[in-house]
Design a protein around this motif. Structure first.
Motif, mmCIF file in Angstrom:
data_model
loop_
_atom_site.group_PDB
_atom_site.id
_atom_site.type_symbol
_atom_site.label_atom_id
_atom_site.label_comp_id
_atom_site.label_asym_id
_atom_site.label_seq_id
_atom_site.Cartn_x
_atom_site.Cartn_y
_atom_site.Cartn_z
ATOM 1 N N GLN A 1 0.828 -1.207 0.000
ATOM 2 C CA GLN A 1 0.000 0.000 0.000
ATOM 3 C C GLN A 1 0.860 1.254 0.000
ATOM 4 O O GLN A 1 0.570 2.218 -0.736
ATOM 5 C CB GLN A 1 -0.908 -0.024 1.230
ATOM 6 N N LYS B 1 -5.474 2.230 -2.612
ATOM 7 C CA LYS B 1 -5.769 3.518 -1.988
ATOM 8 C C LYS B 1 -5.473 3.403 -0.495
ATOM 9 O O LYS B 1 -4.606 2.631 -0.101
ATOM 10 C CB LYS B 1 -7.219 3.890 -2.260
ATOM 11 N N GLU B 2 -6.221 4.115 0.307
ATOM 12 C CA GLU B 2 -5.991 4.081 1.754
ATOM 13 C C GLU B 2 -6.859 3.031 2.440
ATOM 14 O O GLU B 2 -6.953 3.012 3.674
ATOM 15 C CB GLU B 2 -6.251 5.467 2.358
ATOM 16 N N ASP C 1 -7.822 -0.106 4.287
ATOM 17 C CA ASP C 1 -7.021 -1.028 5.086
ATOM 18 C C ASP C 1 -7.370 -2.477 4.746
ATOM 19 O O ASP C 1 -8.327 -2.757 4.005
ATOM 20 C CB ASP C 1 -7.183 -0.759 6.579
#
Length: 398
Positions: free
Chosen positions: A254, A363-364, A366
């Protein structure tokens, strides 16, 4: 006799002799080379001191003998040091030849001490050179006790055989004194060399045992760690591995803005299969399907997890995730075409449902959200009749 032979030879099991000799070679080589350099320096100093005396080194036969012996010892020591340095650099290390060279050098030092001592007798000197050389050799040698008895004992016999031919210039009879002093020195040197040898052997043996035990403990810990992170039935990683390892791997990808895809897989109607054919048949089926998953992603940058029961989780990262939808369909099709059976279970196809979620690039989101969305897609696949692949679609805002 057996105990005496063991005491005078290698004191431990023969299987340890080779590794202990290698360790001794590694630990002693630098100190031996340094000692040989010290001997050469001392001989050069002695040659210079004789050369600077009035009349030089060839004024008298006795002075010439001293000078010659200093030159001989310096040359031979230099040759031995060069050989030892070449052996140290050579791969693989020839430790056996190294020890043979040093046995030879130890015997040479003893003979040299006898020659210098005999020359000393002509000037009325005592056994000083014989004494300090024998004790020095005893401390530095790493040979078996019976080797030392042969070399040092032989040197003692040679000295006392030749001493009558080198009488005291003042007419004093030193035969008894020389015999007793040289005998005491020889016995002491043999005792010291034996104690030092056995202590060094024991020290290296203890280090080997400690290393072996450390490696065994590491192997056991690695095995236990593997068992903790592995599902016993399928051999795949479990949810603990997901939390301990995959989470960090996910975060690293990530941070690097790589692509990622997550598949949540469920075996269709597995409970009915279990109830119909029994838990053993169910376990066999789970194992067979899990091996198929492992086969289909073995060359991928992927993580395969048994998530629980009949559910499996696959994470794909980087380029492996670009065609995740195609891979998911291939896996689904392979399972459908398989025939899982035993003696008590007729041939029959099994099917799976797959929920897929992917981001390209990441992306962000999780890891937990990745799994949740793949699970949501799996729920849609089941609603859609099972035996299909459904990709997660973001619900439009009302």
């Amino acid at each position: 006799m057996i105990e005496l032979k063991k005491y005078l030879d290698f004191p431990l099991e023969k299987s340890y002799e080779e590794p202990i000799q290698k360790r001794l070679f590694q630990n002693m080589k630098r100190s031996h080379i340094a000692f040989q350099g010290l001997i050469i320096s001392f001989q050069v100093i002695m040659m210079l001191s004789i050369s600077l005396r009035p009349g030089g080194p060839f004024l008298k036969p006795r002075r010439t003998a001293y000078f010659s012996m200093y030159v001989i010892l310096a040359v031979i020591t230099l040759a031995v040091m060069i050989i030892n340095m070449s052996l140290v650099k050579r791969q693989p290390l020839n430790h056996r030849f190294y020890f043979r060279i040093n046995y030879f050098y130890m015997g040479l030092l003893c003979l040299w001490s006898t020659a210098v001592t005999l020359n000393d007798q002509l000037g009325g000197n005592g056994l000083n050179v014989f004494t300090y050389v024998m004790l020095t050799v005893a401390v530095l040698t790493i040979s078996k006790p019976w080797h030392n008895i042969l070399i040092m004992g032989g040197n003692f016999l040679l000295l006392n055989y030749l001493l009558p031919y080198f009488p005291d210039p003042h007419g004093a009879d030193q035969t008894f004194n020389n015999l007793m002093n040289s005998l005491f020195t020889t016995i002491l040197a043999i005792a010291i060399s034996t104690i030092f040898y056995r202590n060094r052997i024991r020290k290296e043996y203890d280090q080997i045992i400690i290393t072996e035990q450390y490696n065994q403990i590491n192997d056991i810990n690695a095995q236990l760690h593997q068992e903790v992170l592995t599902d016993k039935l399928t051999g795949l990683f479990n949810r603990r591995y997901l939390e301990d390892t995959v989470k960090n791997f996910f975060r690293k990808n990530q941070e690097d803005h790589h692509n990622a895809a997550c598949m949540m897989i469920d075996i269709d109607f597995f409970k009915q299969y279990n109830d119909t054919y029994g838990h053993q048949a169910g376990d066999n089926c789970l194992y067979a399907i899990s091996q198929l998953f492992a086969r289909d992603i073995q060359d991928e940058d992927a993580c395969l997890i048994r998530y629980g029961g009949e559910e499996f989780l696959i994470f794909l990262f980087g380029n492996s995730s670009l065609d995740a939808g195609t891979k998911a369909e291939l896996i689904r099709s392979a399972v459908e075409q398989g025939m899982y059976h035993t003696a008590k279970v007729p041939k029959r196809p099994m099917t799976i449902s797959i929920g897929l979620y992917q981001e390209s690039p990441m992306k962000e989101t999780d890891m937990e959200r990745f799994i949740f969305r793949a699970d949501q897609a799996l729920y849609e696949a089941k609603k859609n009749g099972r035996n299909c692949v459904m990709e997660y679609r973001q619900q439009p805002m009302p």
